[in-house]
Motif scaffolding. Sequence first.
Motif, PDB file in Angstrom:
ATOM      1  N   UNK A 187       0.811  -1.207   0.000  1.00 49.41           N
ATOM      2  CA  UNK A 187       0.000   0.000   0.000  1.00 49.41           C
ATOM      3  C   UNK A 187       0.845   1.257   0.000  1.00 49.41           C
ATOM      4  N   UNK A 188       0.299   2.310   0.606  1.00 54.98           N
ATOM      5  CA  UNK A 188       0.942   3.624   0.566  1.00 54.98           C
ATOM      6  C   UNK A 188       1.730   3.959   1.821  1.00 54.98           C
ATOM      7  N   UNK A 189       1.651   3.107   2.844  1.00 57.70           N
ATOM      8  CA  UNK A 189       2.403   3.380   4.070  1.00 57.70           C
ATOM      9  C   UNK A 189       3.895   3.468   3.746  1.00 57.70           C
ATOM     10  N   UNK A 190       4.557   4.499   4.298  1.00 59.42           N
ATOM     11  CA  UNK A 190       5.999   4.737   4.084  1.00 59.42           C
ATOM     12  C   UNK A 190       6.323   5.087   2.638  1.00 59.42           C
ATOM     13  N   UNK A 191       5.342   5.557   1.904  1.00 63.00           N
ATOM     14  CA  UNK A 191       5.584   5.938   0.520  1.00 63.00           C
ATOM     15  C   UNK A 191       6.645   7.025   0.424  1.00 63.00           C
ATOM     16  N   UNK A 192       6.669   7.916   1.430  1.00 63.28           N
ATOM     17  CA  UNK A 192       7.664   8.980   1.433  1.00 63.28           C
ATOM     18  C   UNK A 192       9.077   8.452   1.567  1.00 63.28           C
ATOM     19  N   UNK A 193       9.250   7.324   2.266  1.00 66.68           N
ATOM     20  CA  UNK A 193      10.578   6.753   2.445  1.00 66.68           C
ATOM     21  C   UNK A 193      11.014   5.932   1.236  1.00 66.68           C
ATOM     22  N   UNK A 194      10.062   5.175   0.636  1.00 71.64           N
ATOM     23  CA  UNK A 194      10.403   4.263  -0.457  1.00 71.64           C
ATOM     24  C   UNK A 194      10.332   4.921  -1.834  1.00 71.64           C
ATOM     25  N   UNK A 195       9.428   5.894  -1.983  1.00 78.36           N
ATOM     26  CA  UNK A 195       9.327   6.600  -3.259  1.00 78.36           C
ATOM     27  C   UNK A 195       8.278   6.081  -4.205  1.00 78.36           C
ATOM     28  N   UNK A 196       7.954   4.788  -4.151  1.00 81.87           N
ATOM     29  CA  UNK A 196       6.947   4.225  -5.046  1.00 81.87           C
ATOM     30  C   UNK A 196       6.434   2.917  -4.461  1.00 81.87           C
ATOM     31  N   UNK A 197       5.248   2.494  -4.908  1.00 85.25           N
ATOM     32  CA  UNK A 197       4.694   1.224  -4.453  1.00 85.25           C
ATOM     33  C   UNK A 197       5.535   0.055  -4.973  1.00 85.25           C
ATOM     34  N   UNK A 198       6.148   0.240  -6.125  1.00 85.03           N
ATOM     35  CA  UNK A 198       7.019  -0.810  -6.666  1.00 85.03           C
ATOM     36  C   UNK A 198       8.231  -1.033  -5.748  1.00 85.03           C
ATOM     37  N   UNK A 199       8.775   0.054  -5.194  1.00 84.97           N
ATOM     38  CA  UNK A 199       9.903  -0.081  -4.263  1.00 84.97           C
ATOM     39  C   UNK A 199       9.451  -0.747  -2.967  1.00 84.97           C
ATOM     40  N   UNK A 200       8.240  -0.409  -2.537  1.00 82.09           N
ATOM     41  CA  UNK A 200       7.693  -1.059  -1.344  1.00 82.09           C
ATOM     42  C   UNK A 200       7.536  -2.553  -1.600  1.00 82.09           C
ATOM     43  N   UNK A 201       7.049  -2.910  -2.791  1.00 84.88           N
ATOM     44  CA  UNK A 201       6.889  -4.320  -3.151  1.00 84.88           C
ATOM     45  C   UNK A 201       8.242  -5.034  -3.169  1.00 84.88           C
ATOM     46  N   UNK A 202       9.265  -4.355  -3.645  1.00 82.31           N
ATOM     47  CA  UNK A 202      10.597  -4.952  -3.666  1.00 82.31           C
ATOM     48  C   UNK A 202      11.038  -5.303  -2.247  1.00 82.31           C
ATOM     49  N   UNK A 203      10.781  -4.375  -1.314  1.00 83.03           N
ATOM     50  CA  UNK A 203      11.182  -4.602   0.078  1.00 83.03           C
ATOM     51  C   UNK A 203      10.337  -5.691   0.730  1.00 83.03           C
ATOM     52  N   UNK A 204       9.027  -5.639   0.560  1.00 89.02           N
ATOM     53  CA  UNK A 204       8.151  -6.617   1.200  1.00 89.02           C
ATOM     54  C   UNK A 204       8.407  -8.023   0.654  1.00 89.02           C
ATOM     55  N   UNK A 205       8.752  -8.120  -0.612  1.00 95.18           N
ATOM     56  CA  UNK A 205       8.981  -9.417  -1.230  1.00 95.18           C
ATOM     57  C   UNK A 205      10.205 -10.140  -0.719  1.00 95.18           C
ATOM     58  N   UNK A 206      11.076  -9.432  -0.005  1.00 94.14           N
ATOM     59  CA  UNK A 206      12.221 -10.097   0.605  1.00 94.14           C
ATOM     60  C   UNK A 206      11.770 -11.186   1.585  1.00 94.14           C
ATOM     61  N   UNK A 207      10.521 -11.063   2.049  1.00 93.10           N
ATOM     62  CA  UNK A 207       9.973 -12.056   2.962  1.00 93.10           C
ATOM     63  C   UNK A 207      10.022 -13.472   2.385  1.00 93.10           C
ATOM     64  N   UNK A 208       9.739 -13.615   1.092  1.00 92.92           N
ATOM     65  CA  UNK A 208       9.607 -14.954   0.510  1.00 92.92           C
ATOM     66  C   UNK A 208      10.888 -15.444  -0.166  1.00 92.92           C
ATOM     67  N   UNK A 209      11.848 -14.558  -0.359  1.00 92.45           N
ATOM     68  CA  UNK A 209      13.049 -14.940  -1.105  1.00 92.45           C
ATOM     69  C   UNK A 209      13.913 -15.964  -0.373  1.00 92.45           C
ATOM     70  N   UNK A 210      13.926 -15.904   0.943  1.00 91.41           N
ATOM     71  CA  UNK A 210      14.782 -16.811   1.689  1.00 91.41           C
ATOM     72  C   UNK A 210      14.072 -18.040   2.224  1.00 91.41           C
ATOM     73  N   UNK A 211      12.818 -18.235   1.856  1.00 91.42           N
ATOM     74  CA  UNK A 211      12.089 -19.405   2.351  1.00 91.42           C
ATOM     75  C   UNK A 211      12.708 -20.691   1.806  1.00 91.42           C
ATOM     76  N   UNK A 212      12.728 -21.754   2.594  1.00 88.33           N
ATOM     77  CA  UNK A 212      13.283 -23.021   2.109  1.00 88.33           C
ATOM     78  C   UNK A 212      12.344 -23.689   1.107  1.00 88.33           C
ATOM     79  N   UNK A 213      12.859 -24.644   0.373  1.00 91.87           N
ATOM     80  CA  UNK A 213      12.043 -25.332  -0.633  1.00 91.87           C
ATOM     81  C   UNK A 213      10.839 -26.043  -0.010  1.00 91.87           C
ATOM     82  N   UNK A 214      10.979 -26.509   1.214  1.00 92.53           N
ATOM     83  CA  UNK A 214       9.847 -27.163   1.876  1.00 92.53           C
ATOM     84  C   UNK A 214       9.014 -26.172   2.682  1.00 92.53           C
TER      85      UNK A 214
END
Length: 473
Positions: A187-214
């Motif tokens: 969403x728009x929370x911290x939009x001033x810090x990130x600059x765009x929703x796409x940048x926010x998505x980049x940061x939030x998506x780090x959640x799933x990048x390190x998940x194990x295969x199982x």
Amino acid sequence: MITLSLAEIAEIVGGQSHDIPDPAVTVTGPVVIDSREVAPGSLFAAFAGERVDGHDYARRAVEAGAAAVLAARPVGVPAIVVDDVVGALGALARAAVERLGTTVVALTGSAGKTSTKDLIAQLLQRKGPTVWTPGSLNNEIGLPLTALTASPETEHLVLEMGARGIGHIRYLTELTPPRIGLVLNVGSAHLGEFGSREAIAQAKGEMVEGLPEDGCAVLNADDPLVRAMASRTKARVLLFGEAPEADVRGEKVRMTPDGRPVFELHTPTGCSDVTMRLYGEHHVSNALAAAAVAHELGMSVTEIAEALSEAGTLSRWRMEVTERPDGVTVVNDAYNANPESMRAALRALAAMGQARGADGGRTWAVLGQMAELGDASLAEHDAVGRLAVRLNVSKLVAVGGREASWLQLGAYNEGSWGEESVHVSDAQAAVDLLRSELRPGDVVLVKASRSVGLEKVAQALLENSTEGEVTGR
């Protein structure tokens, strides 16, 4: 936490022991950062803040029973001295979680993190001992402190993760690697810090990048930016939402007359009806996210639906509904605010007002600044003011400075006039206005970003009203 000797802790964090007569002494109590919270056997982590330096309280902490201090310099009492106390706290949490072997569930999102975390905790408690983030302690200090409260009996560790920039969530997931990673929304929370929703998505998506295969990535099928994160993980993907292709899905969503969600919960194992105690349609998405996590951990659809129907809020000032003895209802949602949560709260207020019918009281929206919106701030505040008018909110009280004036201006431009919207300077002015004008049957919503401190308005309205019944908790 698990029992560790001071020698073991020093090795884990790479620290030097100072003034420790017996390195075999064990830490059996909690890890704390406030000397007033020390219990026998605690480890006191000393942080040098802007106003208070924890090192100045080291002796007090040891006298209160702390086994030692985790510090950045010698403090004249038993201490493990490290270069970076924050990093050391994280290393200690990582080692503790690895030794416990508990199932870690981590979640992030622009809105609804704390409410969803509370729902997940209440569901998983039915399966076994569960530890979860208290309130919104979701940063590089709060998260390790929560993880360190887990014990060998803990089956589920539910951790909320926040981000102020790229890499923050990645760091947190490295401290407490999750098996289940949940992303609620972008969403728009911290939009001033990130600059765009796409940048926010980049940061939030780090959640799933390190998940194990199982592991399992639980993603919102209704949010395109979240759904696209499926390509960023090697874990199995479980979708939740109202979209037809969601694995855990809400159908026939509607609201009770007083603004509580009702829906059919569908999971791969069946369906069941849910009637929530919480107020606001936005809780449907939160509930579906929690249901997806519970389904992944083996709960039946009947168990999940029953738990969701009984769940309340575990954290303060989040759609906390209290009815005063005189019939005035105060909705304290003042913990934080962003455009998405503000709109959801206003819709809930409107629904509560409509439930009272033509003979009911008025609806009041006491609103303040939504922080950290950057260049979008004027437009977002203006839009919220306009929405209050479109929802037929009876009275808008905009509290504060420039941003509050934008709220009031939006309402005025949408068709409000002086009697329907007003701009006041501060919380006390809002309290004075409300005390003079509230009538039995009125419903008052109080909401703003945490820095505004509008919870003081709700608390003042409830003074001398302790006999009121607290609902939705």
